[in-house]
Design an enzyme around this catalytic site. Structure first.
Site, PDB file in Angstrom:
ATOM      1  N   PHE A 149      -5.656   8.161  10.406  1.00 34.50           N
ATOM      2  CA  PHE A 149      -4.688   7.504   9.518  1.00 34.50           C
ATOM      3  C   PHE A 149      -3.477   6.968  10.268  1.00 34.50           C
ATOM      4  O   PHE A 149      -2.414   6.781   9.685  1.00 34.50           O
ATOM      5  CB  PHE A 149      -4.229   8.487   8.434  1.00 34.50           C
ATOM      6  CG  PHE A 149      -5.371   9.081   7.654  1.00 34.50           C
ATOM      7  CD1 PHE A 149      -6.032   8.337   6.685  1.00 34.50           C
ATOM      8  CD2 PHE A 149      -5.816  10.374   7.906  1.00 34.50           C
ATOM      9  CE1 PHE A 149      -7.102   8.874   5.970  1.00 34.50           C
ATOM     10  CE2 PHE A 149      -6.882  10.920   7.197  1.00 34.50           C
ATOM     11  CZ  PHE A 149      -7.529  10.167   6.233  1.00 34.50           C
ATOM     12  N   PHE A 253       6.700   1.925   1.111  1.00 36.20           N
ATOM     13  CA  PHE A 253       5.717   0.860   0.849  1.00 36.20           C
ATOM     14  C   PHE A 253       6.036   0.060  -0.411  1.00 36.20           C
ATOM     15  O   PHE A 253       5.164  -0.517  -1.037  1.00 36.20           O
ATOM     16  CB  PHE A 253       4.284   1.403   0.834  1.00 36.20           C
ATOM     17  CG  PHE A 253       3.679   1.355   2.216  1.00 36.20           C
ATOM     18  CD1 PHE A 253       4.179   2.157   3.219  1.00 36.20           C
ATOM     19  CD2 PHE A 253       2.661   0.463   2.531  1.00 36.20           C
ATOM     20  CE1 PHE A 253       3.697   2.081   4.516  1.00 36.20           C
ATOM     21  CE2 PHE A 253       2.156   0.382   3.826  1.00 36.20           C
ATOM     22  CZ  PHE A 253       2.679   1.196   4.812  1.00 36.20           C
ATOM     23  N   LEU A 254       7.318   0.044  -0.771  1.00 36.56           N
ATOM     24  CA  LEU A 254       7.767  -0.828  -1.869  1.00 36.56           C
ATOM     25  C   LEU A 254       8.709  -1.893  -1.323  1.00 36.56           C
ATOM     26  O   LEU A 254       9.594  -2.357  -2.033  1.00 36.56           O
ATOM     27  CB  LEU A 254       8.480  -0.014  -2.948  1.00 36.56           C
ATOM     28  CG  LEU A 254       7.616   0.739  -3.961  1.00 36.56           C
ATOM     29  CD1 LEU A 254       8.486   1.367  -5.047  1.00 36.56           C
ATOM     30  CD2 LEU A 254       6.576  -0.174  -4.625  1.00 36.56           C
ATOM     31  N   CYS A 264      -5.977  -3.903   9.624  1.00 38.12           N
ATOM     32  CA  CYS A 264      -6.510  -2.828   8.770  1.00 38.12           C
ATOM     33  C   CYS A 264      -6.478  -3.174   7.285  1.00 38.12           C
ATOM     34  O   CYS A 264      -7.525  -3.365   6.671  1.00 38.12           O
ATOM     35  CB  CYS A 264      -5.741  -1.542   9.027  1.00 38.12           C
ATOM     36  SG  CYS A 264      -5.820  -1.050  10.756  1.00 38.12           S
TER      37      CYS A 264
HETATM   38  C1  UGA Z   1      -2.322   0.966   8.072  1.00 39.98           C
HETATM   39  C2  UGA Z   1      -2.080   2.288   7.323  1.00 39.98           C
HETATM   40  O1  UGA Z   1      -0.695   2.385   6.979  1.00 39.98           O
HETATM   41  C3  UGA Z   1      -2.471   3.484   8.204  1.00 39.98           C
HETATM   42  O2  UGA Z   1      -2.314   4.691   7.471  1.00 39.98           O
HETATM   43  C4  UGA Z   1      -3.938   3.320   8.609  1.00 39.98           C
HETATM   44  O3  UGA Z   1      -4.350   4.384   9.459  1.00 39.98           O
HETATM   45  C5  UGA Z   1      -4.085   2.005   9.371  1.00 39.98           C
HETATM   46  O4  UGA Z   1      -3.690   0.922   8.502  1.00 39.98           O
HETATM   47  C6  UGA Z   1      -5.536   1.848   9.740  1.00 39.98           C
HETATM   48  O5  UGA Z   1      -6.351   1.568   8.873  1.00 39.98           O
HETATM   49  O6  UGA Z   1      -5.879   2.129  10.894  1.00 39.98           O
HETATM   50  P1  UGA Z   1      -0.976  -0.398   9.934  1.00 39.98           P
HETATM   51  O7  UGA Z   1      -2.000  -1.475   9.753  1.00 39.98           O
HETATM   52  O8  UGA Z   1      -0.606   0.021  11.328  1.00 39.98           O
HETATM   53  O9  UGA Z   1      -1.446   0.948   9.197  1.00 39.98           O
HETATM   54  O10 UGA Z   1       0.343  -0.922   9.256  1.00 39.98           O
HETATM   55  P2  UGA Z   1       1.246  -0.531   7.995  1.00 39.98           P
HETATM   56  O11 UGA Z   1       2.451   0.176   8.456  1.00 39.98           O
HETATM   57  O12 UGA Z   1       0.434   0.084   6.920  1.00 39.98           O
HETATM   58  O13 UGA Z   1       1.678  -1.988   7.519  1.00 39.98           O
HETATM   59  C7  UGA Z   1       0.713  -2.919   7.052  1.00 39.98           C
HETATM   60  C8  UGA Z   1       1.359  -4.196   6.606  1.00 39.98           C
HETATM   61  O14 UGA Z   1       2.039  -3.994   5.375  1.00 39.98           O
HETATM   62  C9  UGA Z   1       2.380  -4.804   7.575  1.00 39.98           C
HETATM   63  O15 UGA Z   1       2.133  -6.191   7.668  1.00 39.98           O
HETATM   64  C10 UGA Z   1       3.710  -4.526   6.906  1.00 39.98           C
HETATM   65  O16 UGA Z   1       4.681  -5.489   7.237  1.00 39.98           O
HETATM   66  C11 UGA Z   1       3.339  -4.579   5.438  1.00 39.98           C
HETATM   67  N1  UGA Z   1       4.233  -3.807   4.544  1.00 39.98           N
HETATM   68  C12 UGA Z   1       4.346  -2.462   4.683  1.00 39.98           C
HETATM   69  C13 UGA Z   1       4.927  -4.460   3.553  1.00 39.98           C
HETATM   70  O17 UGA Z   1       4.826  -5.696   3.384  1.00 39.98           O
HETATM   71  N2  UGA Z   1       5.736  -3.737   2.714  1.00 39.98           N
HETATM   72  C14 UGA Z   1       5.873  -2.399   2.838  1.00 39.98           C
HETATM   73  O18 UGA Z   1       6.632  -1.805   2.039  1.00 39.98           O
HETATM   74  C15 UGA Z   1       5.162  -1.743   3.846  1.00 39.98           C
END
Ligand code: UGA
Length: 437
Positions: A149, A253-254, A264
């Site tokens: 994760f 995540f909001l 991912c």
């Molecule tokens: C995500 C999951 O959070 C991890 O738990 C999981 O292990 C991983 O995928 C995976 O499948 O290996 P990651 O892709 O590194 O991790 O990135 P996140 O931190 O989840 O962010 C994903 C995207 O959502 C980014 O583009 C970020 O900018 C965006 N985001 C995140 C938002 O637009 N708003 C938010 O409030 C949070």
């Protein structure tokens, strides 16, 4: 313990180095000779905070090595399968060729008593299929599904201090020994009171895609609210703060804005829909198509905002984009919302200069027609509009007066709601953001 890690990408390289840090002897196997060479020299082949230090310290102990040759994994007793499962070109489904290849290579060296640990994100049913193949090749070996994760940017911390460990394993006479072997690998993590959940392989595979689908849904939920806020004059950040104070919802995540990208979340929700379809349950996950659509609409909206701010046309305008990575503290540009927006703006006739602290080399290859400038000051020089699209700390902390002295006009689109509108407006900036007036 003697461990092998098959696949040394964002997941495998961090896993290999972290397991060596825990005191194990680790060999990382990858078919890419450049990656093997870089890791062997103690250099991280991608940007990940903490990884270079870990590679150096583990390398010095002599417990960590890398090789392109699967035979080097023959002495290991626990083998982690960490290869990628990208989206298939032109389809929603996951491309399983690397899982197949990695697993097939493992079958050539697996011994009685070995444990193969699946960490890749796979369509549910994969573990069962691989277990059948393992039983034919080496009936005395065992497969456990142990999803990962980790978040990029926090990968080392997430690997060494996970929220939970999930073991998916079928009941068998060898199950107890296999669980004990994996407990041995994770002994230091378990000693930290990390919860460990043992279940069948099916839920273990689902945990990962379900978690990522939930996170994607949460982001698209707040971005749908942002669309409504844009029509009503409400401020989505205030809405998020207020609903996030309910413990059942939570503020994480909001963050409304340009939405999710990366290697991912986008491909996982699509692969999950494809798998549900194969299982005859396509309607069950049809809401994820809407999650995906809300997400991509935000990119179009950001381009529209930039065009509106420039009086209706982007043609011939000088645009500066801050950010290329899909999120801060990463050089990963897979499905990067920032680059997608930059390219759309370029296609509408603007000259687009992109700057990013880590991701420019990757961006140059994927989007060769954008202009890339390492130096922030130089990138901002003479811009008619600035778009903040990846909220690196150094961008979020920029001083509006200082930036104002570099650009040709003070016009800004904050695609990540990362800046204080009052501060920027006070410095004479025309400030626009998603979900905010
Ligand atoms: C995500 C999951 O959070 C991890 O738990 C999981 O292990 C991983 O995928 C995976 O499948 O290996 P990651 O892709 O590194 O991790 O990135 P996140 O931190 O989840 O962010 C994903 C995207 O959502 C980014 O583009 C970020 O900018 C965006 N985001 C995140 C938002 O637009 N708003 C938010 O409030 C949070």
């Amino acid at each position: 313990m003697n461990i092998s890690v098959i696949g040394c990408g964002y997941l495998g390289a961090v896993h290999a180095a972290s397991m060596a840090e825990l005191g194990h002897h680790v060999v990382g196997i990858d078919t890419d000779p450049w990656k093997v060479e870089s890791l062997s020299a103690g250099k991280a082949p991608f940007f990940e905070p903490g990884l270079p230090e870990l590679l150096t310290s583990a390398g010095e102990t002599g417990r960590l090595k890398f090789s392109p040759n699967i035979k080097e994994a023959a002495d290991a007793t626990v083998h982690f399968l960490c290869v990628g499962t990208p989206q298939k070109p032109g389809e929603n489904a996951a491309d399983m060729q690397f899982v197949e290849a990695g697993f097939t290579s493992l079958l050539s060296i697996v011994k009685p008593g070995d444990v193969i640990v699946g960490k890749s994100t796979v369509p549910v049913g994969t573990a069962e299929h691989l277990a059948e193949r393992l039983a034919l090749a080496e009936p005395e070996a065992t497969l456990i599904w142990n999803p990962e994760f980790l978040r990029e940017g926090f990968a080392v911390q997430d690997t060494l201090h996970p929220d939970r460990l999930v073991y998916g394993i079928d009941e068998s006479p060898r199950a107890e020994a296999a669980i004990a072997a994996l407990d041995g690998v994770y002994a230091a993590i378990l000693a930290d009171d990390t919860p460990r959940l043992i279940m069948d392989p099916a839920p273990a595979q689902l945990v990962k895609v379900a978690a990522n689908s939930f996170l994607a849904t949460k982001i698209s939920f707040i971005n749908a609210m942002a669309e409504l806020c844009e029509r009503t004059g409400a401020d989505v950040t205030l809405l998020a703060d207020a609903i996030g104070m309910d413990d059942r919802i939570g503020r994480k995540f909001l963050n409304a804005g340009l939405g999710f990208g990366g290697g991912c979340l986008p491909k996982d929700i699509r692969a999950f829909m494809a798998r549900a379809g194969e299982l005859g349950a396509d309607q069950t996950l049809s809401f994820l198509a809407e999650v995906d659509a809300i997400n991509t609409r935000r990119r179009v909206r950001t381009v529209d905002l930039a065009r509106e701010e420039l009086g209706g046309s982007l043609h011939g305008r000088k645009v500066t984009v801050l950010g290329a990575a899909f999120k801060p503290n990463s050089d990963d540009i897979r499905d990067s919302p920032a680059l997608n927006v930059a390219e759309q703006i370029r296609l509408q006739g603007a000259t687009v200069t992109v700057t990013d602290p880590a991701a420019l080399n990757n961006a140059r290859v994927a989007y060769p027609n954008l202009m890339y400038v390492d130096d922030l000051e130089q990138a901002l020089d003479g811009a008619e509009i600035v778009l903040l699209l990846t909220e690196w700390a150094q961008f979020a902390e920029l001083d509006p007066e200082y930036v104002g002295g570099l650009v040709s006009q003070r016009v800004l689109v904050d695609g990540r709601n990362a800046l204080d509108p009052a501060k920027w407006r006070a410095a004479g900036w025309q400030y626009r953001a998603l979900g905010r007036h």
